[in-house]
Design a protein around this motif. Structure first.
Motif: not given
Length: 453
Positions: A13-19, A244-247, A302-305, A310-312
């Motif tokens: 969970l700590s690796g997934v933002s906004f849980s 698959k770390l797209w950012p 929306p996808p993870p992260h 959106w900021c990028i």
């Protein structure tokens, strides 16, 4: 076993933002309860657990506290565990855990790195007999050396060797397909070890909980960031694509001047194609989507992260609506969106909106000294001396090594002193003179919050 499952659940969970915060809090309470119950059982006066088992529990407990950000408790656990004869395997793990605590929670500077490095060197000089302990010691040393320019290259290559060894030992032998063509797999510099040369599974898994051994994809991610820091963006890009770390993939393309490719990768994660969902099956480098703009409907859910994506996209297009959408999607918890909005409004000259954005960012993340410093700069520009003083003081409490922040704090204090001196003179002036405070006080920028009050 339940404790370990919950700990790994929290780690994921700590690796997934906004849980959801409620989920994290409930899981934290369950882990704390299990730790207390196990500690009471293991250290009871009538306990039949051997000393080695007690030390293993304390080291595993320390790793859980490190993951939770509880540095004081982690140090207490290591101190309690450090009661064994010199450099047994558990002593070696204790030293590595102590090094991990210092490397994780101390500020990043040369002095702290010099303090942490001897822990890893001491373990390596003792030539650990356990494969996992030796690998962890190499990993700790490479992390510390990555911060020094003279040893950065050696650090990256050492990390590459560790990853290659893990890949070689955890990848099955390629088998020919039905048409006789061998399957293509991830390559490595090191050949696959023979059965007689490879450590047995029991040895590899003996201390994984006490060492909190990183998974294969975690250490590959660390290697990709190491290559990126060393300037080898091509090597980093290949790993980011595989994971698959797209950012990070988009940022790598942006760093080498391929902004159109970076925009395409980000938009693919956020939007559907106008040609339908069939376009999602293609790889990011496939010729079939080389000219695809991904201008369909916004993906839901929306996808993870997605706030970061959106900021990028907002950075690539200089579009404030993207940063605002990132703020809304994150339920007003992604401080980076407000920081970028604040800088955008500051460049446009709208200091009132810039100040509002930076204030929102400090509410979400109060431990970012750069945000406080920038907020102080804006308050200094509009003449809000009190706000500037508070903001600069907060920044210095987080990082006391920024000379510019000290200089700006001095300017704010001098300006406040000048204002108070002027007010004192006004109070001493005779009322008959007909002088009002507005006639003596220096004019402020329109929209100044302090002026409006």
């Amino acid at each position: 076993m339940r404790l370990r499952i919950n700990a790994y659940h929290q780690r994921l969970l700590s690796g997934v933002s906004f849980s959801r915060i409620t989920d994290a809090t409930a899981l934290q309470n369950v882990i704390d309860k299990d730790l207390k119950e196990l500690e009471a059982e293991i250290f009871a006066p009538s306990s039949t657990f051997a000393t080695e088992a007690k030390v293993q529990f304390l080291l595993e407990k320390a790793q859980i506290h490190i993951m939770q950000g509880l540095d004081i408790k982690a140090k207490e656990d290591v101190k309690s565990a450090n009661q064994q004869p010199q450099l047994t395997p558990l002593d070696q793990i204790t030293l590595l855990t102590e090094a991990t605590i210092k490397d994780t929670f101390l500020p990043l500077d040369k002095l702290n790195s010099e303090e942490v490095l001897p822990y890893a060197i001491r373990v390596l000089n003792d030539k650990p007999t356990n494969w996992q302990i030796y690998t962890q010691a190499l990993l700790v040393r490479s992390r510390i050396e990555s911060h020094r320019s003279r040893t950065q290259e050696r650090s990256v290559l050492q990390l590459q060797v560790i990853v290659d060894q893990i890949i070689a030992d955890t990848t099955e032998e390629p088998s020919p397909s039905a048409d006789g063509v061998p399957e293509i797999r991830v390559t490595s510099f090191l050949p696959r070890a023979k059965a007689s040369e490879s450590a047995p599974i029991t040895e590899r898994l003996q201390y994984i909980f006490q060492l909190n051994t990183p998974t294969r994809w975690e250490i590959e991610t660390e290697l990709a960031f190491a290559w990126s820091s060393a300037g080898s963006l091509v090597s980093a890009l290949e790993i980011f694509k595989r994971l698959k770390l797209w950012p990070e993939v988009a940022l790598c393309h942006h760093s080498v001047g391929q902004e159109d490719k970076a925009r395409q990768i980000v938009r693919r994660q956020l939007y559907y194609s106008e040609k339908g969902p069939d376009m999602d099956v293609y790889d990011v480098d496939a010729e079939a989507i080389a000219t695809e703009k991904w201008e369909g409907e916004i993906r839901s859910p929306p996808p993870p992260h997605s706030p970061r994506l959106w900021c990028i996209l907002g950075d690539l297009d200089n579009d404030p609506t993207c940063w605002q959408r990132a703020w809304e999607i994150s339920h007003h918890r992604y401080a980076r969106a407000q920081r970028t909005l604040g800088e955008y409004y500051a460049r446009k000259g709208d200091l009132a909106l810039a100040r509002e954005a930076y204030m929102a960012a400090t509410v979400v993340n109060r431990q970012n000294n750069a945000t406080w410093s920038r907020l102080g700069d804006i308050d200094l520009a509009v003449g809000n001396w009190d706000g500037a003083i508070i903001a600069f003081q907060q920044s210095i409490m987080i990082d006391d090594s920024d000379a510019k922040t000290y200089s700006n704090l001095g300017s704010a204090l001098l300006s406040k002193h000048a204002e108070l001196t002027t007010l004192t003179k006004i109070g001493e002036a005779a009322p008959a003179e007909g002088t009002s405070p507005a006639d003596i006080l220096p004019a402020r920028v329109p929209g100044d919050p302090a002026r409006a009050a």
